[in-house]
Enzyme design. Structure first.
Site, short mmCIF file in Angstrom:
data_model
loop_
_atom_site.label_atom_id
_atom_site.label_comp_id
_atom_site.label_asym_id
_atom_site.label_seq_id
_atom_site.Cartn_x
_atom_site.Cartn_y
_atom_site.Cartn_z
N LYS A 175 -23.96 34.17 94.17
CA LYS A 175 -25.20 34.78 93.66
C LYS A 175 -26.31 34.36 94.62
O LYS A 175 -27.03 33.39 94.39
CB LYS A 175 -25.46 34.32 92.22
CG LYS A 175 -26.44 35.23 91.50
CD LYS A 175 -26.36 35.04 90.00
CE LYS A 175 -27.52 35.69 89.27
NZ LYS A 175 -27.63 37.13 89.46
N ARG A 232 -21.73 27.92 88.19
CA ARG A 232 -21.75 29.04 89.14
C ARG A 232 -22.76 28.77 90.26
O ARG A 232 -22.50 29.09 91.42
CB ARG A 232 -22.06 30.35 88.40
CG ARG A 232 -21.93 31.57 89.31
CD ARG A 232 -22.03 32.87 88.54
NE ARG A 232 -23.36 33.09 88.00
CZ ARG A 232 -23.69 34.13 87.24
NH1 ARG A 232 -22.78 35.04 86.92
NH2 ARG A 232 -24.92 34.27 86.79
N1 PMP Z 1 -23.76 41.60 88.81
C1 PMP Z 1 -24.88 41.32 89.51
C2 PMP Z 1 -25.01 41.84 90.88
C3 PMP Z 1 -25.90 40.55 88.91
O1 PMP Z 1 -27.01 40.27 89.59
C4 PMP Z 1 -25.73 40.09 87.59
C5 PMP Z 1 -26.77 39.21 86.95
N2 PMP Z 1 -27.89 39.89 86.49
C6 PMP Z 1 -24.56 40.43 86.90
C7 PMP Z 1 -23.59 41.17 87.56
C8 PMP Z 1 -24.31 39.96 85.49
O2 PMP Z 1 -24.05 38.58 85.51
P1 PMP Z 1 -24.43 37.65 84.28
O3 PMP Z 1 -23.70 38.14 83.12
O4 PMP Z 1 -24.01 36.28 84.71
O5 PMP Z 1 -25.91 37.76 84.11
#
Ligand code: PMP
Length: 285
Positions: A148, A49
């Site tokens: 991200k 990612r």
């Molecule tokens: N949405 C946002 C905006 C995030 O920043 C995150 C990560 N904290 C998530 C969803 C969840 O993603 P992950 O399961 O990869 O941590």
């Protein structure tokens, strides 16, 4: 333990230039990763990612993914941490004032291996209350939330709104009014034993926890679906929960002051949490 471009630093000594475009313009990408039982959870998925986020913003990472995976594994081993958190940040690097990324010759890699601040057990046992934020999620055609990126102001504003309403999280809609995600977590609902979460084209991060839950949902026969949800679907769900690396799986029992289901964490949510915990425990071997 902190790594910046090939060197290790203590927390006090870890510093970067004020000309880093990550700081000046939020120009960069990041990952948040968990360490469980001395092992990195879903390492390959997080690294993938990160590189996809970087590619989308035309950011070159000086290392190849396998090299980065090795480095992270070595750092975790050296840190001796049984449980913890890794923050991986790649910025555009140093350059003159002005946003032109071409003027930044070298991206910067920062890796922080730290302890994790866990949420109180009460959140998991009783569930939490969330609100709908008035701020809409950034549309995919402006800045796809699948990147991200270091631009979290949209999320920060929605988080402020959540806190102002004595909530831990708020859920953001997109500009069409469809549910997207919370400020740092994805959102799921369960209705008639079907598990559903907003599709990424509505403007959500493709959460790593989200994909693990979709797999678990499949194994549990919950016909997991990535699709379209409105506030109506949240209010009338049997169960609702949030997912994220830090939060793992947190039941939601009230949305906009409307009680979800029977107002207690649901059975399906419980089953998914159990499966998730089993996956983590298996990391020991
Ligand atoms: N949405 C946002 C905006 C995030 O920043 C995150 C990560 N904290 C998530 C969803 C969840 O993603 P992950 O399961 O990869 O941590």
């Amino acid at each position: 333990m902190i790594y910046i471009d090939g060197q290790y630093y203590t927390k006090e000594d870890a510093k970067i230039s004020v000309f880093d475009h990550g700081l000046l313009y939020g120009d960069g990408v990041f990952e948040g990763i968990r360490i469980y039982n001395h092992r990195i959870f879903k390492l390959k998925e997080h690294v993938k990612r990160l590189y996809e986020s970087a590619r989308t913003i035309h950011l070159t990472i000086a290392m190849q993914p396998p090299e980065l995976e090795d480095l992270l594994n070595q750092m975790v081993a050296r840190s001796g941490k049984q449980n913890g958190y890794i923050r991986l940040v790649v910025t555009r690097g140093d350059g003159p004032l002005g946003i032109d990324p071409e003027k930044c010759p070298r991206s910067r890699m920062i890796i922080i291996v730290d302890d994790i601040q866990l949420y109180p057990m009460e959140f998991y046992e009783k569930g939490i209350e969330i609100i709908t934020a008035s701020y809409r999620r950034i549309p995919v055609d402006c800045l796809d939330p699948r990147i991200k990126s270091l631009n979290y102001l949209n999320n920060v504003l929605a988080k402020i709104e959540a806190k102002q309403n004595n909530c831990l999280e708020s859920v953001m809609l997109n500009t069409a009014g469809f549910v997207t995600e919370c400020t740092a977590d994805n959102i799921f609902n369960v209705k008639d034993n079907v598990l559903k979460t907003p599709a990424t084209y509505h403007g959500v991060l493709a959460g790593i926890t989200r994909s693990v839950i979709l797999e678990i949902g499949d194994r549990l026969g919950l016909k997991p679906e990535e699709g379209t949800l409105t506030r109506f679907d949240l209010y009338n769900a049997d169960e609702c929960f949030l997912s994220g690396t830090g939060a793992e799986i947190i039941p939601v029992v009230r949305v906009d002051r409307i009680t979800i289901g029977n107002g207690r964490p649901g059975l399906v949510t419980g089953k998914i949490r159990t499966q998730y915990n089993e996956m983590i425990n298996q990391l020991e071997n």
